[in-house]
Write a protein that holds these residues in place. Sequence first.
Motif, PDB file in Angstrom:
ATOM      1  N   UNK A   8       0.845  -1.299   0.034  1.00 26.86           N
ATOM      2  CA  UNK A   8       0.258   0.177   0.027  1.00 26.86           C
ATOM      3  C   UNK A   8       1.138   1.345  -0.055  1.00 26.86           C
ATOM      4  N   UNK A   9       2.132   1.124   0.627  1.00 26.25           N
ATOM      5  CA  UNK A   9       2.537   2.086   0.925  1.00 26.25           C
ATOM      6  C   UNK A   9       3.624   3.077  -0.491  1.00 26.25           C
ATOM      7  N   UNK A  13       2.262   6.406  -2.971  1.00 22.79           N
ATOM      8  CA  UNK A  13       3.683   6.875  -3.487  1.00 22.79           C
ATOM      9  C   UNK A  13       3.269   6.493  -5.048  1.00 22.79           C
ATOM     10  N   UNK A  14       2.899   5.445  -5.573  1.00 26.69           N
ATOM     11  CA  UNK A  14       2.114   6.094  -6.961  1.00 26.69           C
ATOM     12  C   UNK A  14       1.331   7.298  -7.227  1.00 26.69           C
ATOM     13  N   UNK A  19      -5.176   3.277  -2.586  1.00 28.56           N
ATOM     14  CA  UNK A  19      -4.077   2.871  -2.118  1.00 28.56           C
ATOM     15  C   UNK A  19      -4.872   4.137  -0.192  1.00 28.56           C
ATOM     16  N   UNK A  20      -4.912   4.783  -1.107  1.00 29.09           N
ATOM     17  CA  UNK A  20      -5.430   6.141  -0.062  1.00 29.09           C
ATOM     18  C   UNK A  20      -6.792   5.708   1.127  1.00 29.09           C
ATOM     19  N   UNK A  21      -8.373   5.214  -0.264  1.00 31.44           N
ATOM     20  CA  UNK A  21      -9.227   4.577   0.475  1.00 31.44           C
ATOM     21  C   UNK A  21      -8.257   3.762   1.513  1.00 31.44           C
ATOM     22  N   UNK A  22      -7.261   2.262   0.617  1.00 29.11           N
ATOM     23  CA  UNK A  22      -7.620   1.485   1.865  1.00 29.11           C
ATOM     24  C   UNK A  22      -6.677   1.451   3.373  1.00 29.11           C
ATOM     25  N   UNK A  63       3.628  11.557   0.790  1.00 28.23           N
ATOM     26  CA  UNK A  63       3.568  10.160   1.032  1.00 28.23           C
ATOM     27  C   UNK A  63       5.262   9.747   0.319  1.00 28.23           C
ATOM     28  N   UNK A  64       5.664  11.159  -0.178  1.00 24.13           N
ATOM     29  CA  UNK A  64       7.160  10.363  -1.224  1.00 24.13           C
ATOM     30  C   UNK A  64       7.957  10.859  -0.394  1.00 24.13           C
ATOM     31  N   UNK A  65       8.055  11.008   0.705  1.00 23.46           N
ATOM     32  CA  UNK A  65       9.171  11.388   2.307  1.00 23.46           C
ATOM     33  C   UNK A  65       8.791  10.111   2.663  1.00 23.46           C
ATOM     34  N   UNK A  66       7.796   9.486   3.325  1.00 25.30           N
ATOM     35  CA  UNK A  66       8.041   8.517   4.111  1.00 25.30           C
ATOM     36  C   UNK A  66       8.753   7.494   3.169  1.00 25.30           C
TER      37      UNK A  66
END
Length: 188
Positions: A8-9, A13-14, A19-22, A63-66
Motif C-alpha cells: 500500500x505504501x 507513493x504512485x 491505496x488512500x482509501x485502503x 507520501x513520497x517523503x516516507x
Amino acid sequence: MKFNDKNVIQQLQRRNEDALEYIIDTYLPLIKGVIHKVLSPLENEGMIDECINDTFLSIWSHSKKFHGEATDFKKWICAIAKYKAIDYYRKAAKNVEFTSNDIVWNTEKSAEDELILMEDKSELIKIINQLEPVDRNIFIMKFFLGFRTEDIAAKLGLSNTAIDNRIYRGKKKLYSKAVHLNFGGSVR
C-alpha cells in the motif's frame, strides 16, 4: 488490486487513490483517536473532522517523503495526526482567552475559603493571559493539556532546554505577580 501493509505504501507513493482509501479504512480509528485526544478539550467536533481530513490529505501529499519499513508507517501517520491536531489546537487557542471556569479546582473548603479561591483563580487566569503568547501556549500545553516537554519543543520548533527555561521564567513571573496580589495560596 488487493492491498496489504507492504504494497500500500508503494501504491500510495504512485498516487493510486485506491491505496488512500485502503489507508483511510485501515487507520481511521487510530487517527481519530490521536486527534480526539488532543482536540477533545475544545469540544468542537467540526474541528476534529476537519483535522482528520487534513491529516489524510497530508499523508497523501507527503507520501513520497516516507522511506521507512511498513512497520514504521503506522508511527509516521500517527505523528502526522498528532502534529496536525496540535496545529489546530494552537490556532484555536490563539482566539480563546481562558476564563476562570476552565480550571477545575479541588473544593473541600469553607464558603469563605471558596470565595478567596475564586478571587485567586480569576487573578491567576488574568496573570496567565498576560504572559507572552509563546509562553502562554507552553503553559497551556504543559499544565492544562499534559503534553510532554519533548512534544511541546517539537511542535514549537524550540529545544527542550528552551521550553524548560520558558517554564522556569514563566513560573517566576507568575509567582512574583501572585505575591504582589497577595494570593491566599502558592503557585510554586
